[in-house]
Design an enzyme around this catalytic site. Structure first.
Site, PDB file in Angstrom:
ATOM      1  N   ASP A  94       0.861  -1.162   0.000  1.00 49.91           N
ATOM      2  CA  ASP A  94       0.000   0.000   0.000  1.00 49.91           C
ATOM      3  C   ASP A  94       0.908   1.226   0.000  1.00 49.91           C
ATOM      4  O   ASP A  94       2.037   1.174   0.479  1.00 49.91           O
ATOM      5  CB  ASP A  94      -0.895  -0.026   1.232  1.00 49.91           C
ATOM      6  CG  ASP A  94      -2.005   1.001   1.143  1.00 49.91           C
ATOM      7  OD1 ASP A  94      -2.159   1.596   0.054  1.00 49.91           O
ATOM      8  OD2 ASP A  94      -2.709   1.220   2.134  1.00 49.91           O
ATOM      9  N   ASP A 268      -8.141  -7.254  -0.187  1.00 43.99           N
ATOM     10  CA  ASP A 268      -7.269  -7.379   0.979  1.00 43.99           C
ATOM     11  C   ASP A 268      -8.073  -6.880   2.151  1.00 43.99           C
ATOM     12  O   ASP A 268      -8.996  -6.089   1.985  1.00 43.99           O
ATOM     13  CB  ASP A 268      -6.012  -6.500   0.830  1.00 43.99           C
ATOM     14  CG  ASP A 268      -6.292  -5.074   1.244  1.00 43.99           C
ATOM     15  OD1 ASP A 268      -6.826  -4.326   0.407  1.00 43.99           O
ATOM     16  OD2 ASP A 268      -6.032  -4.705   2.397  1.00 43.99           O
ATOM     17  N   CYS A 306     -14.207 -27.616   8.562  1.00 42.24           N
ATOM     18  CA  CYS A 306     -12.898 -27.074   8.176  1.00 42.24           C
ATOM     19  C   CYS A 306     -11.798 -28.100   8.451  1.00 42.24           C
ATOM     20  O   CYS A 306     -11.835 -28.811   9.456  1.00 42.24           O
ATOM     21  CB  CYS A 306     -12.628 -25.795   8.971  1.00 42.24           C
ATOM     22  SG  CYS A 306     -11.040 -25.034   8.607  1.00 42.24           S
ATOM     23  N   CYS A 308      -8.443 -27.163   8.483  1.00 46.62           N
ATOM     24  CA  CYS A 308      -7.198 -26.435   8.740  1.00 46.62           C
ATOM     25  C   CYS A 308      -6.510 -27.038   9.962  1.00 46.62           C
ATOM     26  O   CYS A 308      -7.092 -27.849  10.684  1.00 46.62           O
ATOM     27  CB  CYS A 308      -7.469 -24.947   8.965  1.00 46.62           C
ATOM     28  SG  CYS A 308      -8.079 -24.522  10.616  1.00 46.62           S
ATOM     29  N   CYS A 311      -8.504 -26.534  13.251  1.00 44.41           N
ATOM     30  CA  CYS A 311      -9.735 -27.315  13.381  1.00 44.41           C
ATOM     31  C   CYS A 311      -9.480 -28.819  13.494  1.00 44.41           C
ATOM     32  O   CYS A 311     -10.260 -29.534  14.115  1.00 44.41           O
ATOM     33  CB  CYS A 311     -10.672 -27.021  12.227  1.00 44.41           C
ATOM     34  SG  CYS A 311     -11.393 -25.364  12.362  1.00 44.41           S
ATOM     35  N   HIS A 337      -6.749 -20.161  11.311  1.00 49.56           N
ATOM     36  CA  HIS A 337      -8.065 -20.629  10.856  1.00 49.56           C
ATOM     37  C   HIS A 337      -8.781 -19.591   9.992  1.00 49.56           C
ATOM     38  O   HIS A 337      -9.284 -19.904   8.913  1.00 49.56           O
ATOM     39  CB  HIS A 337      -8.970 -20.986  12.036  1.00 49.56           C
ATOM     40  CG  HIS A 337     -10.396 -21.165  11.614  1.00 49.56           C
ATOM     41  ND1 HIS A 337     -10.832 -22.327  11.007  1.00 49.56           N
ATOM     42  CD2 HIS A 337     -11.456 -20.310  11.589  1.00 49.56           C
ATOM     43  CE1 HIS A 337     -12.107 -22.178  10.662  1.00 49.56           C
ATOM     44  NE2 HIS A 337     -12.505 -20.962  11.004  1.00 49.56           N
TER      45      HIS A 337
END
Length: 372
Positions: A94, A268, A306, A308, A311, A337
């Site tokens: 940015d 973003d 999930c 991940c 999880c 997560h």
RNA sequence: GUGGGUAUAGUCAAGUGGUCUAAGACACAGGAUUGUGGCUCCUGCAUUCAUGGGUUCAAAUCCCAUUACCCACC
């Protein structure tokens, strides 16, 4: 030849959603894409290898913060931002322009640029389009953002118009000052507040520069969601289809669907990472505030759908305990997560566009998740 | 057993006759959060001051008794 090149793969038949590929010096990125935010050369609570593991291909970092600390010269001396932070994926920086808006009363805007005081030590500084390019060139990001002004909401039409025209003049200076075109690409930023004709005016001005990508700025600044959807809808139409269209600062799950449906390719947002540090998890059945007493003895998975790392290995009760005990691992596991959730969601969105059932996925998601 | 002291929310406590339907902190319970100034921010949480009685126009604040705990001496 631009450092970053975009290729349109497929347009959805029922909506403006589209599938694309963004080639960068640090990898190929499929769009639509969500970019995690790593303001200070780190995505808070995440290691680069973990980011890679959850499928992140590009992250955002911040000119303003790295200029103030440790200083862009130091990052440059370290061999550039990628090497400094050990991230070999793509990086978008940015421009620092948003701080003009978010730092509020510290700022002073002139045609030359923006003077402001450091939030770290109060020292005085001046950002100009040239300075922003100098800093971003030193950082070596793959995508640099133009130095713009993001007016607050609500803002007077006259002010928004003058601001947008100045942002265009600043863009011209950015293009001239940009020194590393073969390794870094510059994206322009559209402004214009909530005024349709001003958005069109801004778009027509910045598109003149034939840049490798364009962003929609000035949204998600406090306006009602419906208004944001309405504005983003025509903003996308004013930008060329063969270039990536990046909606800055937007990233709640529902907004991602609405953005993609309207043709946005890049997003973003600090939301998933910030909110994770405050105990909030985005799950396939909606938001969960892990600190709630209801999870004290809940030994089930955070999100049953999930897979991940968090999880598959930890219970809600444990995550609640970590949060209540103020343990660092709480931020790490919830951030992991939430980012996985959004990145995975974007992948499912891309697949749905590929398979021609984007709207079905959207409907299914809203039924289960609701709004953010 | 004798002498002295302390008793205010889950915890630590401020307050020593009237602005106390009791400060503050932590804890607890909710909520916020969208180009990151975030272990941040907002809201809620004692009609009651160990218990009983008394003095006073007025008591968490003064007096008496009881109970509990602490310290010293035996």
């Amino acid at each position: 030849m631009d450092a970053v090149r975009f290729e349109l793969i497929k347009n959805d038949e029922k909506t403006k959603a589209s599938l694309g590929r963004l080639r960068t010096p640090h990898g190929l990125i499929e769009t639509p894409v969500f970019m995690p935010v790593g303001t200070q050369a780190t995505v808070k609570a995440m290691r680069p290898d973990q980011l890679k593991e959850i499928g992140a291909k590009i992250i955002l970092s911040n000119t303003y913060h790295l200029y103030l600390r440790p200083g862009h010269e130091i990052v440059k001396a370290a061999g550039g931002l990628h090497k400094f932070m050990n991230w070999d994926g793509a990086i978008l920086t940015d421009s620092g322009g948003f701080q003009v808006f978010s730092l509020g009363d510290l700022r002073k805007i002139t045609e030359e640029g923006v003077s402001f005081r450091s939030h770290i030590d109060g020292s005085k500084h001046m950002f100009t389009p040239e300075k922003s390019m100098e800093v971003q060139n030193a950082l070596g990001s793959d995508i640099m953002m133009a130095f713009d002004e993001c007016p607050p909401y609500p803002a007077e039409r006259e002010y928004v118009k003058r601001s947008l025209e100045r942002t265009t003049r600043w863009l011209e200076r950015c293009v001239k000052a940009h020194k590393n075109t073969e390794k870094q690409s510059l994206f322009g930023i559209m402004q214009g507040g909530m005024y349709k004709d001003l958005r069109k005016l801004s778009a027509s001005q910045i598109v003149e520069f034939d840049l490798p990508g364009y962003a929609i700025g000035g949204l998600s600044v406090g306006e009602p969601k419906e208004l944001m959807y309405e504005v983003m809808d025509y903003c996308v139409d004013y930008l060329p289809k063969n270039k990536p269209r990046y909606l800055m600062g937007v990233g709640s799950p529902d907004c991602l669907f609405e953005g993609v449906e309207r043709g946005v390719d890049m997003f973003d947002c600090v939301l998933p990472t910030r909110v994770a540090r405050n105990g909030l998890a985005m799950t396939s059945h909606g938001r969960i505030s892990i600190k709630n007493a209801a999870y004290e003895k809940d030994f089930s998975k955070l999100d049953p759908e999930c897979d991940c790392y968090t999880c598959t290995n930890y219970s809600r009760a444990y995550l609640r305990h970590l949060f209540k005990a103020n343990e660092i691992l709480s931020s790490m596991l919830l951030t992991n997560h939430n980012l996985y959730f959004l990145i995975n969601l974007m992948e499912r969105i891309r697949n749905s566009i590929k398979d021609g059932n984007f709207l079905e996925l959207k409907r299914e998601f809203y039924n289960k998740y609701g709004e953010f």
